[in-house]
Write a protein that holds these residues in place. Structure first.
Motif, PDB file in Angstrom:
ATOM      1  N   ILE A 191       0.855  -1.190   0.000  1.00  0.00           N
ATOM      2  CA  ILE A 191       0.000   0.000   0.000  1.00  0.00           C
ATOM      3  C   ILE A 191       0.888   1.236   0.000  1.00  0.00           C
ATOM      4  O   ILE A 191       1.854   1.329   0.769  1.00  0.00           O
ATOM      5  CB  ILE A 191      -0.958   0.002   1.202  1.00  0.00           C
ATOM      6  CG1 ILE A 191      -1.890  -1.216   1.114  1.00  0.00           C
ATOM      7  CG2 ILE A 191      -1.785   1.293   1.232  1.00  0.00           C
ATOM      8  CD1 ILE A 191      -2.879  -1.348   2.258  1.00  0.00           C
ATOM      9  N   CYS A 195      -3.124   6.089  -0.337  1.00  0.00           N
ATOM     10  CA  CYS A 195      -4.152   5.446   0.491  1.00  0.00           C
ATOM     11  C   CYS A 195      -4.924   6.492   1.283  1.00  0.00           C
ATOM     12  O   CYS A 195      -4.345   7.360   1.938  1.00  0.00           O
ATOM     13  CB  CYS A 195      -3.497   4.459   1.448  1.00  0.00           C
ATOM     14  SG  CYS A 195      -4.651   3.718   2.635  1.00  0.00           S
ATOM     15  N   CYS A 225     -10.308  -2.274   1.085  1.00  0.00           N
ATOM     16  CA  CYS A 225      -9.471  -3.446   0.814  1.00  0.00           C
ATOM     17  C   CYS A 225      -9.511  -4.478   1.936  1.00  0.00           C
ATOM     18  O   CYS A 225      -9.357  -5.681   1.696  1.00  0.00           O
ATOM     19  CB  CYS A 225      -8.032  -3.011   0.568  1.00  0.00           C
ATOM     20  SG  CYS A 225      -7.353  -1.985   1.900  1.00  0.00           S
ATOM     21  N   VAL A 226      -9.724  -4.035   3.156  1.00  0.00           N
ATOM     22  CA  VAL A 226      -9.694  -4.949   4.303  1.00  0.00           C
ATOM     23  C   VAL A 226     -10.713  -6.075   4.118  1.00  0.00           C
ATOM     24  O   VAL A 226     -10.431  -7.243   4.392  1.00  0.00           O
ATOM     25  CB  VAL A 226      -9.970  -4.178   5.615  1.00  0.00           C
ATOM     26  CG1 VAL A 226     -10.176  -5.129   6.781  1.00  0.00           C
ATOM     27  CG2 VAL A 226      -8.827  -3.213   5.910  1.00  0.00           C
ATOM     28  N   CYS A 257      -9.641  -9.046   1.552  1.00  0.00           N
ATOM     29  CA  CYS A 257      -8.400  -9.827   1.695  1.00  0.00           C
ATOM     30  C   CYS A 257      -8.702 -11.196   2.296  1.00  0.00           C
ATOM     31  O   CYS A 257      -9.234 -11.283   3.404  1.00  0.00           O
ATOM     32  CB  CYS A 257      -7.401  -9.077   2.574  1.00  0.00           C
ATOM     33  SG  CYS A 257      -5.869 -10.012   2.801  1.00  0.00           S
ATOM     34  N   ILE A 272      -4.271  -7.027   6.002  1.00  0.00           N
ATOM     35  CA  ILE A 272      -4.244  -5.572   5.851  1.00  0.00           C
ATOM     36  C   ILE A 272      -4.686  -4.937   7.172  1.00  0.00           C
ATOM     37  O   ILE A 272      -5.777  -5.212   7.677  1.00  0.00           O
ATOM     38  CB  ILE A 272      -5.165  -5.114   4.705  1.00  0.00           C
ATOM     39  CG1 ILE A 272      -4.777  -5.825   3.406  1.00  0.00           C
ATOM     40  CG2 ILE A 272      -5.097  -3.597   4.545  1.00  0.00           C
ATOM     41  CD1 ILE A 272      -5.708  -5.540   2.232  1.00  0.00           C
ATOM     42  N   TYR A 331      -1.630  -0.882   5.867  1.00  0.00           N
ATOM     43  CA  TYR A 331      -0.411  -1.592   5.493  1.00  0.00           C
ATOM     44  C   TYR A 331      -0.717  -3.066   5.225  1.00  0.00           C
ATOM     45  O   TYR A 331      -1.605  -3.640   5.852  1.00  0.00           O
ATOM     46  CB  TYR A 331       0.616  -1.501   6.632  1.00  0.00           C
ATOM     47  CG  TYR A 331       0.906  -0.098   7.078  1.00  0.00           C
ATOM     48  CD1 TYR A 331       1.894   0.657   6.460  1.00  0.00           C
ATOM     49  CD2 TYR A 331       0.171   0.482   8.104  1.00  0.00           C
ATOM     50  CE1 TYR A 331       2.153   1.959   6.860  1.00  0.00           C
ATOM     51  CE2 TYR A 331       0.429   1.786   8.512  1.00  0.00           C
ATOM     52  CZ  TYR A 331       1.418   2.519   7.895  1.00  0.00           C
ATOM     53  OH  TYR A 331       1.662   3.804   8.289  1.00  0.00           O
ATOM     54  N   ILE A 332       0.075  -3.669   4.345  1.00  0.00           N
ATOM     55  CA  ILE A 332      -0.060  -5.096   4.031  1.00  0.00           C
ATOM     56  C   ILE A 332       1.105  -5.854   4.644  1.00  0.00           C
ATOM     57  O   ILE A 332       2.267  -5.476   4.460  1.00  0.00           O
ATOM     58  CB  ILE A 332      -0.085  -5.316   2.501  1.00  0.00           C
ATOM     59  CG1 ILE A 332      -1.387  -4.739   1.924  1.00  0.00           C
ATOM     60  CG2 ILE A 332       0.049  -6.805   2.160  1.00  0.00           C
ATOM     61  CD1 ILE A 332      -1.433  -4.722   0.410  1.00  0.00           C
ATOM     62  N   CYS A 336       0.642 -12.027   2.901  1.00  0.00           N
ATOM     63  CA  CYS A 336       0.008 -11.751   1.604  1.00  0.00           C
ATOM     64  C   CYS A 336       0.252 -12.899   0.623  1.00  0.00           C
ATOM     65  O   CYS A 336       1.372 -13.382   0.497  1.00  0.00           O
ATOM     66  CB  CYS A 336       0.574 -10.452   1.030  1.00  0.00           C
ATOM     67  SG  CYS A 336      -0.012 -10.035  -0.621  1.00  0.00           S
ATOM     68  N   CYS A 342      -7.256  -6.951  -3.333  1.00  0.00           N
ATOM     69  CA  CYS A 342      -7.239  -5.605  -2.753  1.00  0.00           C
ATOM     70  C   CYS A 342      -7.004  -4.549  -3.825  1.00  0.00           C
ATOM     71  O   CYS A 342      -7.645  -3.496  -3.834  1.00  0.00           O
ATOM     72  CB  CYS A 342      -6.184  -5.514  -1.652  1.00  0.00           C
ATOM     73  SG  CYS A 342      -4.517  -5.979  -2.205  1.00  0.00           S
ATOM     74  N   ILE A 397      -2.584   0.434  -4.251  1.00  0.00           N
ATOM     75  CA  ILE A 397      -1.982  -0.878  -3.986  1.00  0.00           C
ATOM     76  C   ILE A 397      -1.285  -1.403  -5.235  1.00  0.00           C
ATOM     77  O   ILE A 397      -1.888  -1.506  -6.306  1.00  0.00           O
ATOM     78  CB  ILE A 397      -3.049  -1.882  -3.509  1.00  0.00           C
ATOM     79  CG1 ILE A 397      -3.843  -1.292  -2.334  1.00  0.00           C
ATOM     80  CG2 ILE A 397      -2.374  -3.196  -3.104  1.00  0.00           C
ATOM     81  CD1 ILE A 397      -4.966  -2.176  -1.819  1.00  0.00           C
ATOM     82  N   ASN A 416       5.578  -0.726   4.648  1.00  0.00           N
ATOM     83  CA  ASN A 416       4.542  -1.717   4.971  1.00  0.00           C
ATOM     84  C   ASN A 416       5.102  -2.807   5.878  1.00  0.00           C
ATOM     85  O   ASN A 416       4.532  -3.140   6.916  1.00  0.00           O
ATOM     86  CB  ASN A 416       3.980  -2.346   3.693  1.00  0.00           C
ATOM     87  CG  ASN A 416       2.918  -1.497   3.015  1.00  0.00           C
ATOM     88  OD1 ASN A 416       1.774  -1.904   2.837  1.00  0.00           O
ATOM     89  ND2 ASN A 416       3.274  -0.287   2.598  1.00  0.00           N
TER      90      ASN A 416
END
Ligand code: SF4
Ligand code: SF4
Length: 87
Positions: A5, A9, A15-16, A19, A24, A40-41, A46, A52, A61, A78
């Motif tokens: 990310i 942002c 995005c949360v 996933c 995230i 943050y990822i 991941c 996302c 992203i 991140n």
């Protein structure tokens, strides 16, 4: 490798929800959400599914391998968020 990310942002947390591995953070129900500059990822979790990136309204992203030079520091930013949380 991971998704990352970056600067644009806007913390809307869209995005949360998509996933599949919940990597995230901070999420809206976590304490740091109200004050964080961005989400943050976690690169250790991941799975590179791209879900996302497809929903992010501001294209914040990116795949780590495809980060332009100006955004490359965000890979470390991140990862650093989670390293600090685990310390
Ligand atoms: S969807 Fe994009 S703008 Fe929204 S929180 Fe996730 S990375 Fe940030
Ligand atoms: S690429 Fe997939 S696994 Fe990685 S942060 Fe995005 S939604 Fe989660």
């Amino acid at each position: 490798m991971s998704y990352v990310i970056t600067q644009s942002c806007c913390n809307d947390a869209i995005c949360v929800a998509v996933c599949p591995v919940d990597c995230i953070h901070p999420t809206p129900d976590e304490p740091g959400y109200a004050t964080t500059d961005q989400l943050y990822i976690d690169p250790t979790l991941c799975v590179d599914c791209n879900a996302c990136a497809e929903v992010c309204p501001v294209s914040a992203i990116r795949r780590e391998q495809e980060l332009p030079d100006a955004l490359r520091p965000y890979a470390g930013i991140n990862a650093g968020y989670f390293a600090a949380a685990r310390a």
